[in-house]
Design an enzyme around this catalytic site. Structure first.
Site, PDB file in Angstrom:
ATOM      1  N   GLU A   1      67.905 -17.412 -15.971  1.00  0.00           N
ATOM      2  CA  GLU A   1      66.560 -17.553 -15.409  1.00  0.00           C
ATOM      3  C   GLU A   1      66.331 -19.011 -15.055  1.00  0.00           C
ATOM      4  OE1 GLU A   1      63.566 -15.928 -17.987  1.00  0.00           O
ATOM      5  OE2 GLU A   1      64.608 -13.993 -18.116  1.00  0.00           O
TER       6      GLU A   1
ATOM      7  N   GLU B   1      79.074 -18.982 -16.638  1.00  0.00           N
ATOM      8  CA  GLU B   1      79.588 -18.255 -17.821  1.00  0.00           C
ATOM      9  C   GLU B   1      79.851 -19.223 -18.980  1.00  0.00           C
ATOM     10  OE1 GLU B   1      82.210 -14.911 -17.295  1.00  0.00           O
ATOM     11  OE2 GLU B   1      81.635 -14.759 -15.204  1.00  0.00           O
TER      12      GLU B   1
HETATM   13  C1  FAD Z   1      77.946 -20.163  -8.481  1.00  0.00           C
HETATM   14  C2  FAD Z   1      77.179 -19.661  -9.672  1.00  0.00           C
HETATM   15  C3  FAD Z   1      77.183 -18.296  -9.958  1.00  0.00           C
HETATM   16  C4  FAD Z   1      76.442 -17.818 -11.055  1.00  0.00           C
HETATM   17  N1  FAD Z   1      76.406 -16.452 -11.277  1.00  0.00           N
HETATM   18  C5  FAD Z   1      75.614 -15.975 -12.278  1.00  0.00           C
HETATM   19  C6  FAD Z   1      75.462 -14.555 -12.467  1.00  0.00           C
HETATM   20  O1  FAD Z   1      76.067 -13.744 -11.757  1.00  0.00           O
HETATM   21  N2  FAD Z   1      74.616 -14.115 -13.433  1.00  0.00           N
HETATM   22  C7  FAD Z   1      73.927 -14.972 -14.235  1.00  0.00           C
HETATM   23  O2  FAD Z   1      73.182 -14.512 -15.098  1.00  0.00           O
HETATM   24  N3  FAD Z   1      74.042 -16.325 -14.091  1.00  0.00           N
HETATM   25  C8  FAD Z   1      74.871 -16.836 -13.129  1.00  0.00           C
HETATM   26  N4  FAD Z   1      74.989 -18.201 -12.943  1.00  0.00           N
HETATM   27  C9  FAD Z   1      74.188 -19.100 -13.790  1.00  0.00           C
HETATM   28  C10 FAD Z   1      75.024 -19.885 -14.764  1.00  0.00           C
HETATM   29  O3  FAD Z   1      75.483 -19.068 -15.802  1.00  0.00           O
HETATM   30  C11 FAD Z   1      74.148 -21.062 -15.235  1.00  0.00           C
HETATM   31  O4  FAD Z   1      74.024 -21.957 -14.143  1.00  0.00           O
HETATM   32  C12 FAD Z   1      74.739 -21.764 -16.451  1.00  0.00           C
HETATM   33  O5  FAD Z   1      74.647 -20.956 -17.588  1.00  0.00           O
HETATM   34  C13 FAD Z   1      74.027 -23.097 -16.716  1.00  0.00           C
HETATM   35  O6  FAD Z   1      72.650 -22.892 -16.776  1.00  0.00           O
HETATM   36  P1  FAD Z   1      71.668 -23.824 -15.922  1.00  0.00           P
HETATM   37  O7  FAD Z   1      72.127 -23.841 -14.513  1.00  0.00           O
HETATM   38  O8  FAD Z   1      70.285 -23.396 -16.193  1.00  0.00           O
HETATM   39  O9  FAD Z   1      71.922 -25.263 -16.496  1.00  0.00           O
HETATM   40  P2  FAD Z   1      71.308 -25.844 -17.861  1.00  0.00           P
HETATM   41  O10 FAD Z   1      71.260 -24.799 -18.910  1.00  0.00           O
HETATM   42  O11 FAD Z   1      70.064 -26.568 -17.519  1.00  0.00           O
HETATM   43  O12 FAD Z   1      72.441 -26.881 -18.272  1.00  0.00           O
HETATM   44  C14 FAD Z   1      72.669 -28.067 -17.481  1.00  0.00           C
HETATM   45  C15 FAD Z   1      73.841 -28.782 -18.048  1.00  0.00           C
HETATM   46  O13 FAD Z   1      73.565 -29.209 -19.368  1.00  0.00           O
HETATM   47  C16 FAD Z   1      74.777 -29.356 -20.069  1.00  0.00           C
HETATM   48  N5  FAD Z   1      74.658 -28.693 -21.369  1.00  0.00           N
HETATM   49  C17 FAD Z   1      74.396 -27.402 -21.617  1.00  0.00           C
HETATM   50  N6  FAD Z   1      74.337 -27.176 -22.943  1.00  0.00           N
HETATM   51  C18 FAD Z   1      74.577 -28.377 -23.542  1.00  0.00           C
HETATM   52  C19 FAD Z   1      74.665 -28.806 -24.885  1.00  0.00           C
HETATM   53  N7  FAD Z   1      74.472 -27.948 -25.884  1.00  0.00           N
HETATM   54  N8  FAD Z   1      74.925 -30.116 -25.137  1.00  0.00           N
HETATM   55  C20 FAD Z   1      75.107 -31.001 -24.125  1.00  0.00           C
HETATM   56  N9  FAD Z   1      75.039 -30.646 -22.833  1.00  0.00           N
HETATM   57  C21 FAD Z   1      74.786 -29.350 -22.534  1.00  0.00           C
HETATM   58  C22 FAD Z   1      75.891 -28.711 -19.213  1.00  0.00           C
HETATM   59  O14 FAD Z   1      76.646 -29.732 -18.579  1.00  0.00           O
HETATM   60  C23 FAD Z   1      75.098 -27.927 -18.195  1.00  0.00           C
HETATM   61  O15 FAD Z   1      75.805 -27.794 -16.976  1.00  0.00           O
HETATM   62  C24 FAD Z   1      75.735 -18.707 -11.870  1.00  0.00           C
HETATM   63  C25 FAD Z   1      75.761 -20.081 -11.594  1.00  0.00           C
HETATM   64  C26 FAD Z   1      76.471 -20.553 -10.510  1.00  0.00           C
HETATM   65  C27 FAD Z   1      76.452 -22.043 -10.238  1.00  0.00           C
END
Ligand code: FAD
Length: 375
Positions: A125, A359
């Site tokens: 989300e 993922e």
């Molecule tokens: C091309 C693409 C396809 C996707 N397909 C799907 C799909 O089919 N279904 C679905 O549900 N989702 C999908 N996603 C979503 C994807 O799973 C999320 O983008 C991902 O989980 C990261 O969440 P966010 O983008 O909200 O980043 P955030 O949660 O805001 O995280 C940002 C960054 O923070 C850092 N971070 C995260 N946790 C920590 C931690 N504990 N400590 C330090 N740093 C941390 C990481 O570097 C991360 O990239 C897709 C994303 C992309 C880019």
């Protein structure tokens, strides 16, 4: 293809990899990356007709992780969109394979395997990505069903999927214990595509909106309140396969770099004759082989019935980070050609990036590995 002789595989895996390799050469042809919606629908149909999608669903014997990984590695080596189309059939229907009631399995899985229906997995989300349990999309019990309200974003196949497996807050308990999973057909009133999302390597991707979207209780997957666990179980199957896709990209980049280095005339010899280029090629080979060993160890262990939380996280972390390095090094070896649109290494450079984010971002994999080590 020497790695196919590794002890992780059985003969049917070796035949499968060789079969898909021949199929890709003969059938895949040129994939249009400008019209990704049409290409993905076509690819899913082709992969269904070829019988390859049978491996993405449970047809009574569970999911063969090594097969899924070999297929993704091979497809990714040929074309990123072909890998994506294959992978989404598995990820999008994985929860149905795991806990679907007989009627749910009968309605969806044969169509997924035949390439007739496209599947999607809707977990993330706008305010809940890595922190999945922060999700807000609500499923309110009403009458003999549920009413969905809220949004999902970054949903692969969003806009072209025939159904979406949606995780929403059903409120049995706070946090991760109050989430349930539902299968929502694309034509359900109250469901809409709020926005199509354009990313660095084009894929069908969308933000979804649910506005008083009514679904029957029969659309719930598994028990109420167990959706979070189900999402994690689904990701556990496919996490190793993301690593396999990264490995496929890395192998292609390595092959392109090797061929280029051997043929590029430079300083009276070839690029490959230069010690610094040889060192780069050596680093690439180490990244590729270490990724392959971790991918197929995790896949083999899962197929033995073991829990592979740590092994799958290690495979994803090492393979995706390593593939990024290998692809970047290949771009560098190609010089100006490396960043020219239309070059294979240029498209690999765009394709590989998102794998370190979705993922479970690399940092999330590190946390998982650390937690498992400290148990
Ligand atoms: C091309 C693409 C396809 C996707 N397909 C799907 C799909 O089919 N279904 C679905 O549900 N989702 C999908 N996603 C979503 C994807 O799973 C999320 O983008 C991902 O989980 C990261 O969440 P966010 O983008 O909200 O980043 P955030 O949660 O805001 O995280 C940002 C960054 O923070 C850092 N971070 C995260 N946790 C920590 C931690 N504990 N400590 C330090 N740093 C941390 C990481 O570097 C991360 O990239 C897709 C994303 C992309 C880019």
């Amino acid at each position: 293809m020497d790695f196919l002789n590794w002890p992780f595989f059985e003969d049917h895996h070796r035949k499968l990899a060789a079969g898909l390799e021949s199929w890709c050469v003969a059938q895949l042809g040129h994939v249009d990356h400008d019209d990704v919606d049409a290409s993905c629908k076509k690819l899913v149909r082709q992969l269904g007709e070829g019988g390859w999608l049978n491996y993405t669903v449970d047809q009574g014997r569970g999911i063969d992780t090594r097969a899924i990984c070999l297929l993704r590695e091979t497809l990714a080596r040929h074309d990123g969109l072909a890998d994506f189309a294959f992978a989404m059939q598995g990820l999008g229907s994985g929860a149905i394979s795991l806990v679907g009631a007989p009627e749910q399995r009968a309605r969806y899985l044969p169509k997924v395997a035949a390439g007739e229906w496209l599947a999607a997995f809707a977990l993330s989300e706008p305010e809940a990505g890595s922190d999945v349990a922060a999700m807000r999309c609500a499923a309110t019990a009403e009458g003999d069903g549920y009413v969905l309200n809220g949004e999902k974003t970054w949903i692969s196949n969003g806009g072209i999927a025939d159904f979406y497996v949606v995780f929403a807050r059903s409120g049995e308990a706070p946090g991760s214990r109050g989430i349930s999973a539902f299968v929502v057909d694309a034509d359900t009133p109250g469901f809409e595509i709020a926005e199509r999302i354009d990313v660095v390597a084009a894929h069908p991707l969308a933000r979804l909106r649910f506005s008083n979207c009514r679904i029957s209780a029969a659309q719930r997957l598994g028990n109420a309140g167990e959706g979070f666990k189900l999402a994690m179980r689904t990701l556990d199957i496919f996490r190793t396969s993301v690593a396999a896709a990264a490995l496929g990209f890395a192998r292609r980049a390595q092959a392109e770099a090797l061929a280029h280095a051997k043929s590029r005339a430079m300083f009276g010899a070839t690029l490959s004759s230069l010690p610094l280029a040889q060192a780069k090629l050596a680093e690439m080979a180490c990244d590729v082989d270490s990724a392959a060993l971790l991918v197929y160890r995790a896949a083999w262990a899962r197929d033995q019935g073991r829990t592979v939380t740590k092994e799958a996280a290690m495979a994803k972390l090492v393979a995706t980070e390593g593939a990024q390095r290998v692809v970047d090094a290949a771009v560098q070896m190609f010089g100006g050609r490396g960043v020219r649109r239309g070059e294979i290494v240029e498209s690999l450079y765009r394709e590989v990036r998102a794998l370190r984010i979705y993922e479970g971002a690399s940092e999330v994999q590190q946390l998982i590995i650390g937690r498992e080590l400290l148990k």
